[in-house]
Scaffold this active site. Structure first.
Site, PDB file in Angstrom:
ATOM      1  CG  ASP A 163      -7.535   5.146  -0.322  1.00 33.87           C
ATOM      2  OD1 ASP A 163      -6.796   5.931  -0.317  1.00 33.87           O
ATOM      3  OD2 ASP A 163      -6.945   4.292  -0.584  1.00 33.87           O
ATOM      4  N   GLY A 185      -1.449   4.247  -3.088  1.00 32.45           N
ATOM      5  CA  GLY A 185      -0.754   4.256  -4.178  1.00 32.45           C
ATOM      6  C   GLY A 185      -0.915   3.723  -4.724  1.00 32.45           C
ATOM      7  CB  SER A 231      -0.667  -0.275   1.338  1.00 32.52           C
ATOM      8  OG  SER A 231      -1.783   1.120   1.307  1.00 32.52           O
TER       9      SER A 231
END
Length: 330
Positions: free
Chosen positions: A228, A233, A66
């Protein structure tokens, strides 16, 4: 954390998942956690080149990687003094379950003002593949790995708008498309078959050019169904791989990815490579994280919800069995 066995951080991830999952549930589920929370467990790295290892905990899974969590981990390591900070730049090598991640941290007055990571390679499994979604019909999607495995779909094709006021609708539709794709399309990571298949979806806004740069808005719908809060990322890594596979971005070209909340990640492709039979890119992503508090959690031995609990009003669906609930009189 006490000692977590395993030769690599991926092994430690498997141990936590298979033997200590009550810890994740206690931290992330109610009443201590919330649907939008993540957590990261610091562990000893298996690779001697890394200064620290970390295992990522999310609502329904243990991701291999992540990007936003990596930025948070790097920030905490340096700002709390767990690892020494050198101004104006501190270079870190961290071991995620996906492998080594290098992070370049710009630092000033004890604060990490920017964290730029170089991710493990990202690649497209399938481009422009149809998925049949209940109540929506056929939806054309791309399946891409960026540290997690994503469905990527143009939000315009779904007739949706990426806006905070539309978050519930985005989650409902995103979860439906994601579940349909996961049922109909099976993918296996060529280097590590234990990395899960499709678990996330990028609802991608239109790509626009500003000079030599590319810009787009997006929201990633994270299971069991929430947007999110960051640009994501691994989602950004997947988008870079998708755009490169479609000939829409060049190596080194800047891509600014904006989240539903208006935050931005600055990204580009460092180089190209291969992962098994797939053409891949090496993504670089930069952002910033902030420490908002330092907390203690407690566990009363008489607590009836030691594993935590979830309700479908905020979690979209119940994840955990509540089990027997005793009245105060009992």
């Amino acid at each position: 954390m006490p000692h977590v066995p395993g030769d690599t951080v991926f092994d430690k991830r498997l141990h936590l998942q298979n033997h200590v999952d009550d810890l994740r549930r206690m931290i992330l589920f109610e009443p201590r956690g919330a649907a939008h929370h993540n957590a990261n467990v610091l562990v000893a790295p298996g690779d001697p080149r890394a200064q620290m290892g970390y295992v990522i905990l999310e609502s329904t899974e243990y991701p291999a990687m992540s990007g936003s969590n990596t930025m948070c981990v790097a920030t905490v390591l340096l700002e709390t003094g767990i690892l020494p900070m050198t101004e104006p730049v501190t270079e870190l090598t961290l071991e995620s379950p996906a492998g080594l991640i290098t992070v370049t941290c710009d630092c000033k007055d004890g604060k990490v003002t920017r964290a730029r990571l170089v991710n493990q390679p990202a690649f497209a499994y399938h481009l422009d593949i149809p998925v049949t979604v209940p109540d929506l019909g056929e939806v054309v999607v791309d399946i891409v790995y960026g540290g997690m495995t994503y469905v990527i779909v143009d939000v315009d094709r779904l007739g949706l708008e990426i806006h905070p006021a539309k978050a519930r609708e985005l989650c409902t539709v995103g979860e439906a498309v994601k579940r349909a794709a996961a049922r109909q399309i099976d993918v296996v990571h060529p280097d590590n078959p234990e990395i899960p298949g499709i678990t996330n979806i990028v609802l991608a806004g239109p790509l626009r050019r500003e000079g030599d740069e590319l810009h787009a808005r997006n929201t990633v719908v994270v299971s069991p169904g929430r947007c999110d809060r960051s640009p994501c990322g691994t989602g950004t890594s997947a988008r870079l791989a998708q755009l490169h596979a479609k000939g829409l971005i060049e190596v080194g070209q800047r891509f600014v990815h904006t989240s539903i909340t208006g935050t931005m990640f600055d990204s580009h492709i460092v180089s190209t490579t291969t992962v098994g039979p797939y053409d891949a890119v090496v993504p670089s992503i930069a952002g910033q994280a902030w420490i908002t508090g330092i907390y203690q959690m407690g566990m009363d031995p008489t607590d009836p919800f030691q594993r935590g609990f979830t309700l479908a009003d905020t979690w979209m669906r119940q994840i955990d069995d509540l089990g027997p609930v005793h009245s105060a009189a009992e």
